[in-house]
Design a protein around this motif. Structure first.
Motif, PDB file in Angstrom:
ATOM      1  N   THR A   1      42.403  27.706  41.485  1.00 48.03           N
ATOM      2  CA  THR A   1      41.374  28.172  40.549  1.00 48.03           C
ATOM      3  C   THR A   1      40.971  29.598  40.890  1.00 48.03           C
ATOM      4  O   THR A   1      40.846  29.955  42.057  1.00 48.03           O
ATOM      5  CB  THR A   1      40.138  27.259  40.619  1.00 48.03           C
ATOM      6  N   ALA A   2      40.762  30.394  39.841  1.00 45.58           N
ATOM      7  CA  ALA A   2      40.254  31.758  40.001  1.00 45.58           C
ATOM      8  C   ALA A   2      39.123  31.962  39.001  1.00 45.58           C
ATOM      9  O   ALA A   2      39.201  31.483  37.871  1.00 45.58           O
ATOM     10  CB  ALA A   2      41.362  32.774  39.779  1.00 45.58           C
ATOM     11  N   ARG A   3      38.081  32.673  39.411  1.00 45.57           N
ATOM     12  CA  ARG A   3      36.938  32.961  38.525  1.00 45.57           C
ATOM     13  C   ARG A   3      36.941  34.446  38.191  1.00 45.57           C
ATOM     14  O   ARG A   3      37.058  35.282  39.082  1.00 45.57           O
ATOM     15  CB  ARG A   3      35.621  32.580  39.201  1.00 45.57           C
TER      16      ARG A   3
ATOM     17  N   THR B   1      44.821  37.883  46.029  1.00 45.30           N
ATOM     18  CA  THR B   1      43.934  38.365  44.971  1.00 45.30           C
ATOM     19  C   THR B   1      44.573  38.120  43.609  1.00 45.30           C
ATOM     20  O   THR B   1      45.798  38.130  43.479  1.00 45.30           O
ATOM     21  CB  THR B   1      43.630  39.872  45.125  1.00 45.30           C
ATOM     22  N   ALA B   2      43.736  37.897  42.611  1.00 47.03           N
ATOM     23  CA  ALA B   2      44.204  37.651  41.244  1.00 47.03           C
ATOM     24  C   ALA B   2      43.615  38.705  40.312  1.00 47.03           C
ATOM     25  O   ALA B   2      42.426  39.005  40.382  1.00 47.03           O
ATOM     26  CB  ALA B   2      43.799  36.260  40.777  1.00 47.03           C
TER      27      ALA B   2
ATOM     28  N   VAL C   1      48.262  36.810  34.483  1.00 46.20           N
ATOM     29  CA  VAL C   1      47.585  36.875  35.773  1.00 46.20           C
ATOM     30  C   VAL C   1      48.598  37.335  36.810  1.00 46.20           C
ATOM     31  O   VAL C   1      49.690  36.768  36.911  1.00 46.20           O
ATOM     32  CB  VAL C   1      46.999  35.504  36.168  1.00 46.20           C
ATOM     33  N   ASN C   2      48.232  38.363  37.559  1.00 47.54           N
ATOM     34  CA  ASN C   2      49.086  38.859  38.633  1.00 47.54           C
ATOM     35  C   ASN C   2      48.439  38.495  39.968  1.00 47.54           C
ATOM     36  O   ASN C   2      47.258  38.740  40.180  1.00 47.54           O
ATOM     37  CB  ASN C   2      49.250  40.377  38.537  1.00 47.54           C
ATOM     38  N   LEU C   3      49.228  37.879  40.838  1.00 45.84           N
ATOM     39  CA  LEU C   3      48.747  37.520  42.162  1.00 45.84           C
ATOM     40  C   LEU C   3      49.323  38.482  43.181  1.00 45.84           C
ATOM     41  O   LEU C   3      50.518  38.750  43.178  1.00 45.84           O
ATOM     42  CB  LEU C   3      49.166  36.090  42.520  1.00 45.84           C
TER      43      LEU C   3
ATOM     44  N   GLY D   1      42.965  24.678  45.685  1.00 46.85           N
ATOM     45  CA  GLY D   1      42.377  25.830  46.352  1.00 46.85           C
ATOM     46  C   GLY D   1      41.755  26.823  45.383  1.00 46.85           C
ATOM     47  O   GLY D   1      41.936  26.731  44.169  1.00 46.85           O
ATOM     48  N   LYS D   2      41.029  27.777  45.948  1.00 41.56           N
ATOM     49  CA  LYS D   2      40.350  28.794  45.131  1.00 41.56           C
ATOM     50  C   LYS D   2      40.774  30.180  45.575  1.00 41.56           C
ATOM     51  O   LYS D   2      40.873  30.459  46.768  1.00 41.56           O
ATOM     52  CB  LYS D   2      38.837  28.651  45.256  1.00 41.56           C
ATOM     53  N   ILE D   3      40.996  31.036  44.601  1.00 41.26           N
ATOM     54  CA  ILE D   3      41.254  32.449  44.868  1.00 41.26           C
ATOM     55  C   ILE D   3      39.906  33.156  44.764  1.00 41.26           C
ATOM     56  O   ILE D   3      39.285  33.158  43.698  1.00 41.26           O
ATOM     57  CB  ILE D   3      42.285  33.025  43.878  1.00 41.26           C
ATOM     58  N   GLU D   4      39.458  33.702  45.870  1.00 37.01           N
ATOM     59  CA  GLU D   4      38.104  34.283  45.933  1.00 37.01           C
ATOM     60  C   GLU D   4      38.029  35.701  45.368  1.00 37.01           C
ATOM     61  O   GLU D   4      37.032  36.078  44.765  1.00 37.01           O
ATOM     62  CB  GLU D   4      37.604  34.283  47.377  1.00 37.01           C
TER      63      GLU D   4
END
Length: 155
Positions: A44-46, A99-100, A113-115, A128-131
């Motif tokens: 998940t990313a916010r 990072t996203a 979305v680029n990681l 997990g979460k992408i902060e």
């Protein structure tokens, strides 16, 4: 010139192959060509603003497609966009400080979305979460800021 059954059959096959080609092209353009579910995990990313991001938009890292967006929801408490990313299992070595960012493919292309991998030795896990995230750049907002600065400089 005489009209034969062979000619009718050939014309029919040509038209049918043209329709099949258009159907295949429509599936490719709409990202519906992948009917099979890949073995994947979800992170998940916010984002403050996810822009024109859509479900099934690609997720890439270093220019390689590694997954797709599985859902986009709105969190009414934080006023953020919550984006769930479905990453293929073969890419299970993304560091947990990845990072996203939301980017646009070309000037008017689709958003994705680029990681960008970090340097941690721990990996992202299922759920997990992408902060660290960077929201989409809104073209209208950027043009408005440019015009506002240009008008101020002329005074």
């Amino acid at each position: 010139m005489q009209h034969t059954n062979t000619q009718d059959t050939l014309v029919g096959l040509f038209v049918a192959s043209g329709i099949a080609g258009l159907f295949f092209l429509a599936l490719q353009v709409s990202n519906l060509s992948s009917f099979t579910e890949h073995d994947s995990y979800t992170v998940t990313a916010r984002f403050e603003n996810s822009g024109g991001l859509k479900v099934k938009s690609p997720v890439s890292s270093a220019g390689v497609k590694i997954g797709q967006v599985s859902s986009i929801t709105f969190d009414p408490k934080t006023y953020e966009s919550v984006v769930k990313l479905s990453i293929d299992k073969q890419y299970n070595t993304l560091p947990d400080d990845t990072t996203a960012s939301v980017f646009t493919a070309g000037l008017l292309g689709e958003q994705y979305v680029n990681l960008e991998a970090g340097g941690s030795e721990e990996y992202l896990k299922d759920g997990g979460k992408i902060e660290i995230t960077q929201s989409a750049i809104i073209l209208e907002k950027a043009i408005g800021q440019f015009l506002f600065k240009s008008a101020e400089e002329k005074k």
